[in-house]
Design a protein around this motif. Structure first.
Motif, PDB file in Angstrom:
ATOM      1  N   PHE A 184     -66.612  11.572 -14.867  1.00 41.07           N
ATOM      2  CA  PHE A 184     -66.990  12.840 -15.494  1.00 41.07           C
ATOM      3  C   PHE A 184     -67.048  12.604 -16.994  1.00 41.07           C
ATOM      4  N   TYR A 185     -67.564  13.568 -17.715  1.00 44.28           N
ATOM      5  CA  TYR A 185     -67.414  13.423 -19.161  1.00 44.28           C
ATOM      6  C   TYR A 185     -66.943  14.714 -19.803  1.00 44.28           C
ATOM      7  N   ILE A 186     -66.262  14.499 -20.912  1.00 43.69           N
ATOM      8  CA  ILE A 186     -65.681  15.579 -21.695  1.00 43.69           C
ATOM      9  C   ILE A 186     -66.617  15.816 -22.871  1.00 43.69           C
ATOM     10  N   GLY A 187     -67.303  16.944 -22.835  1.00 46.40           N
ATOM     11  CA  GLY A 187     -68.305  17.216 -23.853  1.00 46.40           C
ATOM     12  C   GLY A 187     -67.702  17.465 -25.211  1.00 46.40           C
ATOM     13  N   GLY A 188     -68.197  16.750 -26.202  1.00 43.00           N
ATOM     14  CA  GLY A 188     -67.790  16.989 -27.576  1.00 43.00           C
ATOM     15  C   GLY A 188     -68.865  17.726 -28.363  1.00 43.00           C
ATOM     16  N   ILE A 233     -69.186  14.574 -12.420  1.00 42.31           N
ATOM     17  CA  ILE A 233     -69.146  15.910 -13.020  1.00 42.31           C
ATOM     18  C   ILE A 233     -69.611  15.858 -14.472  1.00 42.31           C
ATOM     19  N   ASP A 234     -70.702  16.574 -14.714  1.00 39.72           N
ATOM     20  CA  ASP A 234     -71.228  16.720 -16.080  1.00 39.72           C
ATOM     21  C   ASP A 234     -70.379  17.779 -16.769  1.00 39.72           C
ATOM     22  N   GLY A 235     -69.606  17.345 -17.760  1.00 38.85           N
ATOM     23  CA  GLY A 235     -68.708  18.259 -18.451  1.00 38.85           C
ATOM     24  C   GLY A 235     -69.143  18.534 -19.878  1.00 38.85           C
ATOM     25  N   ALA A 236     -70.433  18.700 -20.076  1.00 33.07           N
ATOM     26  CA  ALA A 236     -70.929  18.965 -21.438  1.00 33.07           C
ATOM     27  C   ALA A 236     -70.186  20.144 -22.068  1.00 33.07           C
TER      28      ALA A 236
END
Lengths: 341, 341, 341, 341
Positions: free
Chosen positions: B200-204, B172-175
């Motif tokens: 997934f990543y947590i967009g900063g 999951i792309d979480g930009a």
């Protein structure tokens, strides 16, 4: 068992094999520098009526596609292709492995048209953020296409005009080129093909050779150090003679065209048999591949006596199947098929 | 000039920047081994309620996408994505550059569904010649999507079941993850996300940081020697602190969620202003990006006083444009916009 | 604990950070198109005294190296480098990941010389089978080198002459460029560097910035669509301002050179302390990295109070270690070190 | 003109070609699924005395090397090789094109030894910053080597022990394997080779075939979906029969070994002629390649009547040249050479 499943079931045409036998023990230079490669190159240039042509021999279609595409594209460029293009679906991601995206357009019986290509390119450049996107860097078509259809001279001219307008090369995959050129519906000749694109190849694997595709750069436009690029892809045969001798035979005495014509005659015969027996065609193909829609039961029954190729599901109860002829198809086999169908 | 064109117009949230200032002259280890990276990792694991998580910090979304995808796929595998997926259209072919094909499925307002993914995979394996094709090797979705839409918990559960059934990871792309989680329509929490995917990543970058994405491998499944892979892509910051410090601040005192919530509140306000003024929505988005259809004349006129983003052509006389809010959007700016619209 | 282990232990120089704080809430364009990037570019061009320069900002050294090298080489070309070059040993194969071979030459205290480079290229072209080999496509040197040594103006001129003779670009990795230029032994200025190569970068990560390298193409020779290439490598920051603002500060009021000079003064002080205490130097370095040979026992003892970097084994009982100063080194720390040594 | 320049000057051995002629018009399955490929596989497994073997056919050595290496390495791994290894110098960077670094060790007459390999691997893991370096992921040797030398059974056992200790595969390039196995100094058999490595190939191109290398994975360790990987590299022949038929002939009636033995006998004869005539050997080779040092004048003179291969410059006035025999070398040609030398 009758075999109509593809156009690479037999070895080489007898005359091609004969030439391999005759030249077998000669001491020849390696890596495509032998006299037969040279002779084949000259014959192909002549057949193309193209003084600016450079000819190289590779062993197969996927290899030719990936080497040519990787050599012509810059890293941020992709290749426009029909979504049904062989490079897009059936080459195990070979083009992407070299780092390039395939920009797939919806096909029409395997074809894409000049207007669609131009629209794609224009839309790309009009997009404000196109610098974050893959640039359209070349156009790939195959002739005949995956569905056996062919481009008319007018269609090809228009595609090539778009390519020249946007300064990107046009590449024609000719894995079955002979069968396209000899189609009764074709108004394109080999010199036309050479004139109307930047690079193409003349398929040998499916047209009389054990293996081999003759890549023709048509406008004095061979990528720099192309032999090194070929080597880098593991595509340079030590005994380049294997390809040179075969193409030398294929381009002697009109052999390539004669045997292609035979395949077309067999395909026409096959078509009339299929029509006569009331088979339903999936589309109208003027070349050596014929696609019909079969009830699944019928398909299973037929398979006991004849081999053909499952192409795709049509609906729950029907399938699209392909019957292919080739230079090696015998008239008697088509007759036998008539009795089975 | 009012600015609603994207969610990365401002620098960092004040508390994030403040922490960079406070820690600036401390002597710290390089390459992500400093105390702030460690602290941020722990806080993120806790926020994810995921003991098996491993957390890494990268600088941007495209970088995170390519590093993760290249690390998880074998060479003959591709990644299933919506055709509108950011990786498919707006990352300059970064995934293909690593050698992998994107297997694009038609989107529904930016989303793809479990049934479609399963159908694609089943069709692939049923194809007789699938060994000549790219294997579906992972599923990529973004949450929120390119169109600001979000997956429901049920939709995500079903997608993840398909992935587990076929043993391919879900990424999951979480930009813009914060804006998805804080949407009023969301029934997904951060622990849900961690549970329902493999990475997934947590967009900063778009949610309060100067730069930075926190990549979370959720199932003790970090690719072997991941730091070396990151280094190989030129994605390992010498001063990893830059990312650690920022995420440490973002995951202190619920900051990441608070500022995301603010962006959603501003988006809701923006929506009601747009509705009130009779604007026509292109689709219904519950997050910080709002898409409306404008007459071209109107678009040009508005542009004199407010910046927004041209998205795509709607028809000859209309365009789709995007208004985006973010953590930095001020309520007074939405009020000013009301007067302009 | 005293820290002399590397030149990236601290955050950013106070003036650099201050500028980030001041500009933080301004609404700015993304992807390097903001006013600070533009201003920094102009200041750098001016400092280089190079009208034909194009300047781009990347986040780190390995990233800069791989993007530049991949952008300049054709697929059949490799890059000549000292065997000790950072790209050859310490970048996790980042260059090879982009498909290119590193053609390593034996180093002399980290350097390679014009005569050796020319000999390599001549031998290559004299080889009958060089079309089966990787072509030398560019020269990579770093200044200062991995061992802290620097090229003289004359040495650099001769290398660049060879490059021009064989029509391949010269690329200078300047991750520590400030420390090279400010060395008391340097007869090279920034304009000299710009004149004597085709592309180089000005290291920020190790010289005052949180992150960032300013890539300078010096001869109107930026690779076509360079921003797209950068994006493709995942190297394009959405908030390009992060780099622009920092370099704008670094190239205001001579700051980059002033803080580099400070590091050199600290290194000279460190050197005299080491000499005074009878330490044995591994080689003579005129920049911020100092290499000494320690007995292993002594090394372990020292480590209790000061951090430095193990470089390589010297013999069974001795090791080579590196002490590094930087813009952030305090004079009092060198004094404290004197007491410990 | 006498031809001693390489071992690929002639076509195929008569029995190999005969089998191609006999089977030419049979309808066979494509892509290596035909009866001759199957039969050849079984014969090779039997000759290797290796039940766990999987056999695949590729067309050439560089292709085999790149496909095998790319299939076995993870992205952050490189391949240990002698610096003179064919992959390192003469394959146009084919391995690097797949993204992998070659970790070159200094050779000893073309060979590398277990102790050196182990030292390299140990030093790598002892390095504090090895996570920023390319991991040693496999060992590549060729047998015979580029200089015609061979490994003893003991040497090979020791190398394989190191590989097993560090859990990395050993790959043997056997482009000239027959000539190694039939060397009078060899104490290695084909079953030994199969036992003492993880993958190797049996060269056909240089030993009796028109083209073709038989790749043998020896420990039930074929990389997953290997056929798809082969296809991705453009290395899957449509008419796989071309390779299957040839290897079926080569592994019937001991043909591969008989013709290899002939080449060795011719090499021994050649050696005694060279010695008798007072030629100075560059090194002692027990296989089909012989290296002598010639005065440049003498070299030019000889070239009028016999072709051989320039290998490298020895000093200003002397060159190293190679004379190669093969399965096709005639005894009378060696006699003729005696008169010329």
């Amino acid at each position: 068992m009758l075999s109509f499943d593809c156009d690479y079931v037999a070895g080489a045409h007898t005359k091609v094999l004969q030439k391999l036998v005759e030249t077998n023990l000669e001491s020849l230079s390696g890596y495509g520098e032998d006299v037969y490669c040279k002779s084949a190159r000259e014959k192909i240039k002549k057949a193309c009526n193209c003084e600016d042509a450079d000819v190289y021999f590779l062993t197969g279609g996927t290899q030719a596609n990936l080497v040519i595409i990787a050599s012509l594209l810059d890293s941020y460029e992709g290749v426009i292709s029909a979504d049904t293009g062989h490079i897009n679906g059936h080459e195990a991601g070979a083009v992407e492995y070299t780092g390039h995206k395939i920009l797939a357009l919806p096909h029409h019986d395997g074809k894409i048209f000049a207007e669609e290509i131009e629209k794609y390119i224009k839309t790309f450049y009009e997009n404000d953020s196109h610098s974050h996107m893959i640039f359209p860097g070349m156009v790939y078509i195959s002739h005949p296409t995956e569905y056996g259809t062919i481009y008319s001279k007018n269609e090809l001219e228009k595609i090539y005009e778009v390519c020249k307008k946007y300064e990107i090369p046009l590449f024609i995959d000719g894995a079955r080129l002979g069968y396209g050129l000899m189609s009764k519906e074709s108004d394109l000749t080999l010199p036309d093909i050479a004139k109307l694109c930047d690079v193409f190849y003349i398929g040998g694997t499916k047209v009389g050779a054990l293996c081999g595709e003759a890549v023709v750069f048509t406008k004095n436009n061979t990528p720099k150090n192309f032999v090194t690029r070929v080597k880098q892809h593991g595509a340079l045969l030590a005994k380049g003679r294997l390809l040179g001798v075969q193409f030398d035979a294929l381009f002697s005495d009109n052999l390539y065209f004669e045997i292609s014509k035979h395949a077309i005659e067999m395909a026409e015969k096959l078509k009339s048999v299929l029509k006569e027996k009331g088979y339903r065609f999936f589309l109208e193909s003027p070349t050596n591949q014929q696609f019909v829609i079969l009830e699944n039961k019928k398909m299973d029954e037929l398979r006991k006596n004849v081999s053909f190729c499952f192409w795709e599901k049509y609906d729950e109860n029907h399938s699209v199947v392909r019957f292919a002829t080739s230079w090696s198809t015998k008239e008697e086999d088509v007759e036998k098929l008539r009795k089975i169908l």
